[in-house]
Design a protein around this motif. Structure first.
Motif, mmCIF file in Angstrom:
data_model
loop_
_atom_site.group_PDB
_atom_site.id
_atom_site.type_symbol
_atom_site.label_atom_id
_atom_site.label_comp_id
_atom_site.label_asym_id
_atom_site.label_seq_id
_atom_site.Cartn_x
_atom_site.Cartn_y
_atom_site.Cartn_z
ATOM 1 N N SER A 98 38.126 -19.495 92.772
ATOM 2 C CA SER A 98 37.611 -18.551 91.773
ATOM 3 C C SER A 98 36.200 -18.995 91.391
ATOM 4 C CB SER A 98 38.545 -18.556 90.549
ATOM 5 O OG SER A 98 37.834 -18.263 89.367
ATOM 6 N N THR A 99 35.265 -18.079 91.374
ATOM 7 C CA THR A 99 33.876 -18.427 91.029
ATOM 8 C C THR A 99 33.803 -18.919 89.573
ATOM 9 O OG1 THR A 99 33.482 -16.103 90.519
ATOM 10 C CG2 THR A 99 32.788 -16.862 92.694
ATOM 11 N N ASN A 100 34.623 -18.361 88.685
ATOM 12 C CA ASN A 100 34.642 -18.834 87.292
ATOM 13 C C ASN A 100 35.136 -20.278 87.222
ATOM 14 O OD1 ASN A 100 33.848 -16.371 86.145
ATOM 15 N ND2 ASN A 100 35.321 -16.557 84.490
ATOM 16 N N GLN A 120 37.548 -14.573 97.216
ATOM 17 C CA GLN A 120 38.205 -15.486 96.284
ATOM 18 C C GLN A 120 39.690 -15.522 96.651
ATOM 19 O OE1 GLN A 120 36.264 -15.416 91.969
ATOM 20 N NE2 GLN A 120 37.136 -13.467 92.469
ATOM 21 N N GLY A 123 41.269 -15.325 92.642
ATOM 22 C CA GLY A 123 40.453 -14.576 91.692
ATOM 23 C C GLY A 123 41.262 -14.269 90.428
ATOM 24 N N LYS A 124 40.656 -14.488 89.275
ATOM 25 C CA LYS A 124 41.383 -14.322 88.009
ATOM 26 C C LYS A 124 40.886 -13.111 87.238
ATOM 27 C CE LYS A 124 40.067 -17.928 85.827
ATOM 28 N NZ LYS A 124 39.997 -18.867 84.705
ATOM 29 N N ALA A 125 41.806 -12.422 86.592
ATOM 30 C CA ALA A 125 41.436 -11.338 85.682
ATOM 31 C C ALA A 125 41.911 -11.744 84.283
ATOM 32 C CB ALA A 125 42.079 -10.038 86.123
ATOM 33 N N ARG A 126 41.627 -10.908 83.279
ATOM 34 C CA ARG A 126 42.070 -11.226 81.929
ATOM 35 C C ARG A 126 43.592 -11.216 81.861
ATOM 36 N NH1 ARG A 126 40.675 -6.856 79.118
ATOM 37 N NH2 ARG A 126 41.263 -7.787 77.148
ATOM 38 N N TRP A 131 42.706 -11.098 90.391
ATOM 39 C CA TRP A 131 41.650 -10.152 90.767
ATOM 40 C C TRP A 131 41.577 -10.094 92.289
ATOM 41 C CZ3 TRP A 131 39.380 -6.461 88.087
ATOM 42 C CH2 TRP A 131 38.257 -5.823 88.620
ATOM 43 N N PHE A 141 31.167 -12.426 91.042
ATOM 44 C CA PHE A 141 29.956 -13.016 90.483
ATOM 45 C C PHE A 141 30.316 -13.840 89.252
ATOM 46 C CE2 PHE A 141 27.004 -12.732 86.995
ATOM 47 C CZ PHE A 141 25.716 -12.719 87.502
ATOM 48 N N SER A 142 29.780 -15.039 89.151
ATOM 49 C CA SER A 142 29.896 -15.787 87.889
ATOM 50 C C SER A 142 28.562 -16.419 87.559
ATOM 51 C CB SER A 142 30.952 -16.892 87.983
ATOM 52 O OG SER A 142 32.221 -16.344 88.177
ATOM 53 N N LYS A 192 39.540 2.049 87.429
ATOM 54 C CA LYS A 192 38.773 0.828 87.152
ATOM 55 C C LYS A 192 37.779 0.528 88.273
ATOM 56 C CE LYS A 192 39.269 -3.814 85.442
ATOM 57 N NZ LYS A 192 39.946 -4.594 84.444
ATOM 58 N N GLY A 195 35.421 -5.320 86.136
ATOM 59 C CA GLY A 195 36.015 -6.043 85.009
ATOM 60 C C GLY A 195 35.246 -7.325 84.750
ATOM 61 N N ILE A 196 35.343 -7.795 83.526
ATOM 62 C CA ILE A 196 34.591 -8.991 83.121
ATOM 63 C C ILE A 196 35.554 -10.018 82.528
ATOM 64 C CG2 ILE A 196 32.834 -9.850 81.489
ATOM 65 C CD1 ILE A 196 31.700 -6.850 81.784
ATOM 66 N N ILE A 215 32.196 -11.598 86.720
ATOM 67 C CA ILE A 215 32.198 -10.139 86.908
ATOM 68 C C ILE A 215 32.770 -9.800 88.282
ATOM 69 C CG2 ILE A 215 30.745 -8.054 87.075
ATOM 70 C CD1 ILE A 215 28.699 -9.585 85.297
ATOM 71 N N GLY A 216 33.721 -8.908 88.284
ATOM 72 C CA GLY A 216 34.243 -8.382 89.541
ATOM 73 C C GLY A 216 33.866 -6.908 89.603
HETATM 74 C C1 BTN Z 1 39.405 -8.204 84.318
HETATM 75 O O1 BTN Z 1 39.210 -7.032 84.624
HETATM 76 O O2 BTN Z 1 40.449 -8.528 83.723
HETATM 77 C C2 BTN Z 1 38.363 -9.231 84.640
HETATM 78 C C3 BTN Z 1 38.177 -9.436 86.109
HETATM 79 C C4 BTN Z 1 37.126 -10.486 86.426
HETATM 80 C C5 BTN Z 1 37.055 -10.819 87.896
HETATM 81 C C6 BTN Z 1 35.895 -11.719 88.195
HETATM 82 S S1 BTN Z 1 35.561 -11.849 89.927
HETATM 83 C C7 BTN Z 1 34.431 -13.135 89.625
HETATM 84 C C8 BTN Z 1 35.025 -14.004 88.537
HETATM 85 N N1 BTN Z 1 35.888 -15.027 89.101
HETATM 86 C C9 BTN Z 1 37.168 -14.834 88.772
HETATM 87 O O3 BTN Z 1 38.117 -15.538 89.153
HETATM 88 N N2 BTN Z 1 37.272 -13.752 87.996
HETATM 89 C C10 BTN Z 1 35.993 -13.148 87.713
#
Ligand code: BTN
Length: 330
Positions: A98-100, A120, A123-126, A131, A141-142, A192, A195-196, A215-216
């Motif tokens: 995950s970039t974050n 990723q 990849g993580k979302a809220r 993601w 993008f982070s 959608k 997402g951030i 940001i995805g």
């Molecule tokens: C959401 O909609 O809940 C937020 C999604 C965010 C995804 C981005 S992709 C780049 C960065 N790295 C991650 O693991 N998540 C965010």
């Protein structure tokens, strides 16, 4: 138990060179490519296999060689930096967890630092969601950004970032049917698009508060092959009916984000409030809000100067909320 961060793999130059040759849409013979790139035929084959493993569609015809089924422009830090006035560090990964998480795990004094990935794997979302991050399709993008502010003064930051993403998408020609959904999702036609995920390191090694802005943005995904996305979604290519060079978008996104962060640092959230409300899809809607502890229903009455959601409840009183997941009720 601490979650293991999967190490990233920086983008391989040979892989980029192979893709650049294939990118004219014609067939290329492995030997000829090898000669051009000073590599053996089997090394070329290794990179072709790698691309196929990442899910890139490649045709191969005996005697003719390999061709990409559709154009593929990889992320290129140099191309992005050329379009940005301020000096910036940009790390591009071929694949990363995950970039974050990557930006959270490093200690560096050279900030702001941007991390982009072609893929990723975690990849993580809220709200602990995943993601979907397929190879070379979208923007993952982070940015790690230091603030000379207390964490409590960063309220509204995620909305400010949402506005920067909103402006970027508008710049590429999408004006109608584009909305911000509190706190920081972007929807096109109720689907959608981006997402951030904002994470804050309260007192980093330099004593400052660091924001990890993730940001995805769905750019060139046309289908969700394994049905991994759990909600209605869309992408820029679906909307614009043409593929878009992600480097162009990242450059524009960075310009907007850096401008917004700079203004936010000086003036706080209030200068952004009216602009945000103009594109808000929740105003006066009856919604349910799921917070960590409860589920509430009410009518949205906009946001306040801290970027909190104002919800008018059945008792006629309006309350402010800093976090939660919103569902619009019928
Ligand atoms: C959401 O909609 O809940 C937020 C999604 C965010 C995804 C981005 S992709 C780049 C960065 N790295 C991650 O693991 N998540 C965010």
């Amino acid at each position: 138990m601490t979650k293991k961060i999967s190490a990233g793999k920086k983008i391989n130059k040979n892989l980029v060179n192979v893709v650049n040759i294939l990118n004219n849409g014609e067939y290329h013979d492995g030997n000829a490519m090898g000669l051009q790139l000073n590599m053996t035929r089997s090394a070329i084959w290794k990179y072709i296999k790698k691309l196929v493993a990442y899910g890139v569609a490649i045709d191969s015809i005996k005697g003719k060689g390999y061709a990409l089924s559709e154009p593929l422009i990889l992320l290129d830090a140099k191309k992005i930096k050329k379009k940005i006035a301020s000096p910036l560090l940009i790390d591009v990964f071929e694949s990363i967890g995950s970039t974050n998480e990557y930006l959270k795990s490093i200690k560096t004094t050279k900030l702001p630092l941007v991390c982009l990935a072609e893929q990723q794997t975690q990849g993580k979302a809220r709200l602990n969601r995943k993601w979907f991050s397929p190879f070379a399709k979208n923007i993952y993008f982070s940015c790690r950004y230091p603030f000379k502010k207390e964490v409590s003064e960063l309220a509204g930051l995620s909305l400010v970032v949402g506005l920067a993403v909103f402006k970027t998408i508008q710049f590429f020609g999408i004006k109608d049917s584009l909305f911000l959904k509190w706190p920081n999702d972007l929807y096109y036609d109720s689907k959608k698009l981006a997402g951030i995920l904002l994470e804050i390191i309260a007192e980093s090694h330099d004593g400052l508060s660091h924001a990890i802005i993730g940001i995805g943005l769905n750019v060139n995904t046309m289908e969700d092959v394994n049905h991994q996305i759990t909600q209605p979604w869309t992408s820029l290519q679906k909307i614009l009916k043409k593929s878009v060079d992600r480097n162009e978008i990242v450059a524009e996104l960075l310009k907007n984000i850096l401008n917004h962060l700079n203004q936010f640092e000086q003036e706080g959230f209030s200068p952004f409030m009216q602009e945000w409300m103009k594109s808000d899809c929740l105003m006066n809607k009856w919604i349910s809000l799921k917070t960590l502890t409860e589920k509430l229903v009410g009518t949205v009455r906009g946001i306040n100067e801290q970027g909190q959601l104002l919800l008018e409840m059945a008792n006629g009183r309006t309350y402010a909320f800093s976090a939660g997941d919103v569902t619009i009720m019928k």
